[in-house]
Scaffold this active site. Structure first.
Site, PDB file in Angstrom:
ATOM      1  N   GLN A 258      -9.619  38.491 -34.140  1.00  0.00           N
ATOM      2  CA  GLN A 258     -10.212  37.963 -35.379  1.00  0.00           C
ATOM      3  C   GLN A 258      -9.192  37.219 -36.238  1.00  0.00           C
ATOM      4  O   GLN A 258      -9.561  36.597 -37.223  1.00  0.00           O
ATOM      5  CB  GLN A 258     -10.839  39.105 -36.173  1.00  0.00           C
ATOM      6  CG  GLN A 258      -9.811  40.095 -36.717  1.00  0.00           C
ATOM      7  CD  GLN A 258     -10.443  41.309 -37.380  1.00  0.00           C
ATOM      8  OE1 GLN A 258     -10.761  42.292 -36.728  1.00  0.00           O
ATOM      9  NE2 GLN A 258     -10.623  41.229 -38.685  1.00  0.00           N
ATOM     10  N   CYS A 264     -14.134  41.567 -38.962  1.00  0.00           N
ATOM     11  CA  CYS A 264     -14.291  42.647 -37.990  1.00  0.00           C
ATOM     12  C   CYS A 264     -15.756  43.016 -37.803  1.00  0.00           C
ATOM     13  O   CYS A 264     -16.208  43.282 -36.697  1.00  0.00           O
ATOM     14  CB  CYS A 264     -13.484  43.874 -38.401  1.00  0.00           C
ATOM     15  SG  CYS A 264     -13.935  44.539 -40.011  1.00  0.00           S
ATOM     16  N   HIS A 411     -12.905  49.729 -41.298  1.00  0.00           N
ATOM     17  CA  HIS A 411     -12.797  48.717 -40.243  1.00  0.00           C
ATOM     18  C   HIS A 411     -13.913  48.908 -39.224  1.00  0.00           C
ATOM     19  O   HIS A 411     -14.099  50.015 -38.708  1.00  0.00           O
ATOM     20  CB  HIS A 411     -11.417  48.891 -39.585  1.00  0.00           C
ATOM     21  CG  HIS A 411     -11.084  47.892 -38.530  1.00  0.00           C
ATOM     22  ND1 HIS A 411     -11.404  46.554 -38.622  1.00  0.00           N
ATOM     23  CD2 HIS A 411     -10.424  48.035 -37.354  1.00  0.00           C
ATOM     24  CE1 HIS A 411     -10.957  45.935 -37.537  1.00  0.00           C
ATOM     25  NE2 HIS A 411     -10.363  46.808 -36.762  1.00  0.00           N
TER      26      HIS A 411
END
Ligand SMILES: *[C@@H]1O[C@H](CO)[C@@H](O)[C@H](O)[C@H]1NC(C)=O
Ligand SMILES: *[C@@H]1O[C@H](CO)[C@@H](O)[C@H](O)[C@H]1NC(C)=O
Ligand SMILES: *[C@@H]1O[C@H](CO)[C@@H](O)[C@H](O)[C@H]1NC(C)=O
Ligand SMILES: *[C@@H]1O[C@H](CO)[C@@H](O)[C@H](O)[C@H]1NC(C)=O
Length: 470
Positions: A258, A264, A411
């Site tokens: 990314q 993410c 995340h």
């Protein structure tokens, strides 16, 4: 560009300067939702690109009561066909979705002000989107809570850093070998090491890669209690499972990177749809989907400043569809939405929190969902020790790097398997990250299972892709 993007979408002419805000400034809880709300729905139509900045006069007012755990009860339904019971779920701390009267309703909670002046107001919403279950009739809606179940909270201002801290976050990361030695000295479950490429990133870039500042959820649900039925079903599952090697076949699409964009959530979402398409078609459809199209065009997320898989792999993929990487290649930055009318779109359906609603998840339900339907998007809290993961079964050491500022983030990643260490018996999850193939165990990591390590067992998301027509 969280603000710039959202406000542009909402039709405000001025493009605001991008501010250091991840996701939206809304910061609301499950308890804020409980009680009675009234919603005003505007005139419907079949245009799903509708602009809800000014929803126009209400043609229908509905009153809905939200109660434990996920029941939405219609108290009055305006002109819609009456059906009393429905469903609702909180969407992280950002908004909520409810399904009643054969329609879905989704809105972000309201906030006012920008940047340091942002205030989250949990008893109102930003104008949201409503459509019938078939996605044919779209309308905008507004709403407010008229009767809280408990004493309402005051609007809460966003929490911000001092300018000195902001400046510090703009400086480049510098490897701290002592910190890495400390991690390796403190435990033997996993190994920490140096990633030279981090030095090209600022502290802020590293935080954004891990989910973004403020992505941390202040009220993460605890894993839900395991029912007897679930326990029995989970007991029938294999001791270990990995979608990269099911009878010698790999159903997981390649690891990607990314870069410094906080995308993410989009990589985890595309990774789930890609893998589940492979599972559904026995590897005959091995597509790579475009995270950038969501970053640049998505209405339900905030570009490189964050977003959430429920709204992307789920709601966006159902409402608008996703496109192939070839048609919208990754840029790793915020950019304006390009014309995608020539891109073929793929859709998903039946999106859900594992366990049925936000707060219904646990280890056994995740294992069952994984083996039955394929990899799923999960989220966990990243601490700075995790950045140095090279291999083994990760568990947070409690150590912090005193020289490189970092903030705990949320995340999004892709769960692909589970197992047990043959020597120590330690249970783990196997997870695909989006930090490139040379990170961790060839782009993957293992993390302790069964203890809600870093909250990884609290909010898994699943959706079912629809195979593409040839
Ligand atoms: C809906 O509620 C609003 C605000 O209370 C009111 O002004 C409006 O007349 C109502 N519309 C309908 C169609 O009931
Ligand atoms: C916050 O509000 C103050 C006072 O109204 C204003 O001067 C300042 O520019 C605002 N800051 C931001 C980031 O909008
Ligand atoms: C959200 O609210 C919680 C308290 O309810 C607070 O601790 C946290 O700092 C807030 N987060 C943001 C980004 O304002
Ligand atoms: C799935 O694909 C594999 C490898 O191509 C093949 O051996 C297997 O028979 C296929 N399974 C089914 C159910 O078609």
């Amino acid at each position: 560009m969280a603000w710039g993007k959202l406000w542009t979408f909402c039709g405000v002419a001025v493009l605001l300067v991008p501010l250091a805000v991840a996701d939206t400034p809304a910061n609301c809880t499950y308890a804020d939702m409980l009680g009675t709300w009234v919603f005003s729905v505007s005139q419907g139509g079949n245009d799903k690109t509708l602009d809800c900045t000014d929803p126009g006069p209400a043609t229908n007012n509905i009153t809905v009561q939200f109660s434990h755990f996920s029941t939405a009860t219609v108290m009055s339904s305006g002109g819609y066909t009456f059906d009393v019971n429905g469903y609702w779920t909180l969407i992280y701390n950002q908004g909520f979705e409810f399904r009643v009267l054969n329609r879905k309703f989704f809105a972000f909670f309201k906030w006012t002000g920008e940047g340091k002046n942002a205030t989250s107001m949990c008893n109102e919403i930003m104008p949201g989107w409503s459509h019938d279950v078939l996605g044919k009739d779209w309308a905008c809606f507004q709403g407010m809570r008229i009767k809280p179940e408990q004493k309402p909270r005051q609007p809460t201002p966003a929490v911000y850093h001092s300018e000195a801290k902001e400046r510090r976050l703009q400086q480049n990361y510098k490897t701290n070998l002592d910190f890495i030695d400390q991690i390796n000295g403190a435990q033997s479950s996993w190994q920490a090491g140096v990633y030279p490429e981090y030095e090209k990133f600022t502290h802020e870039d590293l935080i954004r890669r891990a989910g973004g500042k403020k992505s941390r959820l202040p009220h993460r649900p605890r894993p839900a209690p395991v029912t007897e039925e679930t326990r029995l079903a989970a007991a029938q599952l294999p001791e270990s499972f990995d979608w990269r090697k099911v009878m010698g076949l790999n159903f997981v699409s390649p690891v990607r990177n990314q870069e410094q964009c906080g995308s993410c959530y989009s990589f985890a979402s595309m990774g789930m749809l890609e893998a589940r398409l492979r599972v559904l078609t026995n590897n005959t459809q091995q597509v790579v989907l475009s995270p950038q199209e969501v970053v640049s065009c998505g209405k339900y997320s905030q570009g490189c400043e964050g977003g959430f898989p429920y709204l992307i792999a789920g709601k966006y993929a159902e409402d608008f569809g996703v496109v192939l990487e070839d048609c919208y290649p990754y840029e790793g930055k915020d950019s304006s939405c390009k014309d995608t009318s020539k891109c073929r779109r793929g859709y998903a359906t039946n999106y859900r929190y594992v366990g049925g609603f936000y707060g219904g998840c646990n280890e056994e339900l995740m294992q069952l969902e994984l083996v039955k339907n394929g990899p799923m998007a999960v989220a966990f809290e990243v601490y700075d020790d995790f950045l140095h993961y090279k291999g083994g079964i990760y568990e947070h050491t409690g150590l912090r790097d005193p020289f490189n500022p970092f903030e705990i983030t949320n995340h999004a990643v892709l769960l692909v398997g589970y197992g047990r260490d043959l020597e120590t018996g330690a249970k783990f999850w196997t997870v695909k990250n989006s930090w490139g193939e040379s990170w961790g165990e060839e782009g993957f990591f293992r993390i302790r299972r069964g203890m809600d390590e870093c909250a990884i067992e609290s909010i898994a998301v699943a959706a079912d892709p629809i195979p593409l027509m040839s």
